[in-house]
Design an enzyme around this catalytic site. Structure first.
Site, PDB file in Angstrom:
ATOM      1  N   CYS A  74       1.214  -1.191   0.301  1.00 47.36           N
ATOM      2  CA  CYS A  74       0.159   0.248  -0.073  1.00 47.36           C
ATOM      3  C   CYS A  74       0.786   1.082   0.677  1.00 47.36           C
ATOM      4  O   CYS A  74       1.317   1.016   1.049  1.00 47.36           O
ATOM      5  CB  CYS A  74      -0.824   0.054   1.389  1.00 47.36           C
ATOM      6  SG  CYS A  74      -2.020   1.551   1.706  1.00 47.36           S
ATOM      7  N   CYS A  77       0.158   4.223   2.660  1.00 51.65           N
ATOM      8  CA  CYS A  77       0.042   3.585   4.015  1.00 51.65           C
ATOM      9  C   CYS A  77       1.668   3.770   4.118  1.00 51.65           C
ATOM     10  O   CYS A  77       1.792   4.358   5.267  1.00 51.65           O
ATOM     11  CB  CYS A  77       0.074   1.815   3.992  1.00 51.65           C
ATOM     12  SG  CYS A  77      -1.513   1.789   3.766  1.00 51.65           S
TER      13      CYS A  77
END
Length: 316
Positions: A74, A77
């Protein structure tokens, strides 16, 4: 503790009722150590697994725990995590960060209903307080953490944890709480008092003075939602909407309750169907409400991106 499902108790939260941790609360720890004893230094940032989560819940009775749901693949993230770690470190033991790899811990991901990541949720006295999804700017993280500390104080969670020397921030001697602009502070105080019209007025004034104030815009959307859903009954609203499918206000009422309850896709779907069914001369209000809710949920959220595409296809 006050009901964690009451949005008014959670400034900035828009996922009321979206988290149910009951299935994990009494899970045996399978050899994992419990929360540190009082006075024992600990890391402010820890990796958390399905098995050790009961200890994290118990620890949140002493100090707020921020849960960062992330994954290695991700990209957002990786943008957000360093910001979370920085702000947590600066708070010097008043907040702890628990990082959850959703791929390695599917039960936690399911419990938190992590439909998109990064997703950030707090735990206060064992109860979830949803914060935000998506990568957000550092100042917004600071603002949300300031709200979290207020919520924790309201619920009697005011402890701190001793911090290992290696994690002490450079200015640890003066761990000042993030300062808020005066109008933001006025809005937060009004929210705590349940005076949503005053909070709305403060945010509107902040935006009039600084139209590019993203935090004020987000706060305004959130408090407007709080004001609209206050005292509303979902079943009554659904019945009214079902009996009048083209009644804009009736459909708005259900969409607001769906968003506040974490049913974002349902809310967007309802308003997009309403938009498509209305004459072009009556679509303006629906478009404005959709754009407001998009900003509230977060422009980087996949549900918002999908709804924006659907709205664009209806417009053009």
């Amino acid at each position: 503790m006050s009901d964690p499902n009451t949005v008014a108790q959670q400034p900035g939260a828009v996922l009321r009722g979206a988290v149910d941790l009951s299935a994990l609360r009494n899970r045996p720890a399978e050899g994992q150590e419990g929360a540190p004893a009082d006075g024992q230094a600990m890391s402010l940032v820890m990796d958390v697994t399905d098995q050790m989560f009961p200890q994290v819940l118990e620890f949140s009775r002493r100090v707020p725990v921020v849960v960062d749901l992330w994954a290695e693949w991700c990209g957002p993230c990786k943008q957000l995590s360093p910001i979370l770690e920085k702000v947590v470190t600066e708070l010097a033991g008043r907040v702890v960060l628990a990082k959850v790899d959703v791929d390695a811990n599917p039960q936690l991901a399911q419990a938190f209903r992590a439909q998109s990541i990064p997703m950030v949720v707090a735990l206060v006295a064992g109860q979830p307080v949803p914060l935000f999804t998506g990568a957000v700017p550092e100042q917004q993280v600071r603002d949300v953490f300031a709200q979290l500390l207020q919520v924790a104080q309201q619920n009697g969670v005011t402890g701190t944890v001793p911090v290992a020397d290696s994690e002490q921030p450079a200015d640890a001697a003066e761990p000042a709480e993030p300062e808020l602009p005066p109008l933001h502070a006025e809005a937060y105080a009004a929210i705590e008092a349940g005076d949503y019209p005053r909070a709305i007025a403060a945010y509107e004034k902040a935006l009039a003075e600084s139209p590019r104030d993203a935090e004020a815009a987000a706060g305004l959307a959130q408090v407007r939602l709080l004001d609209r859903v206050q005292g509303a009954d979902l079943q009554t609203a659904r019945a009214a909407a079902a009996s009048a499918p083209l009644d804009v206000d009736a459909q708005f009422a259900v969409a607001d309750l769906d968003v506040s309850g974490g049913h974002v896709d349902d809310a967007f779907g309802r308003l997009l169907e309403l938009f498509a069914a209305l004459p072009s001369t009556e679509r303006g209000r629906v478009r404005e409400r959709l754009l407001e809710l998009f900003g509230l949920v977060g422009d980087s959220d996949p549900r918002v991106l999908d709804a924006r595409r659907r709205l664009a296809s209806l417009l053009f």
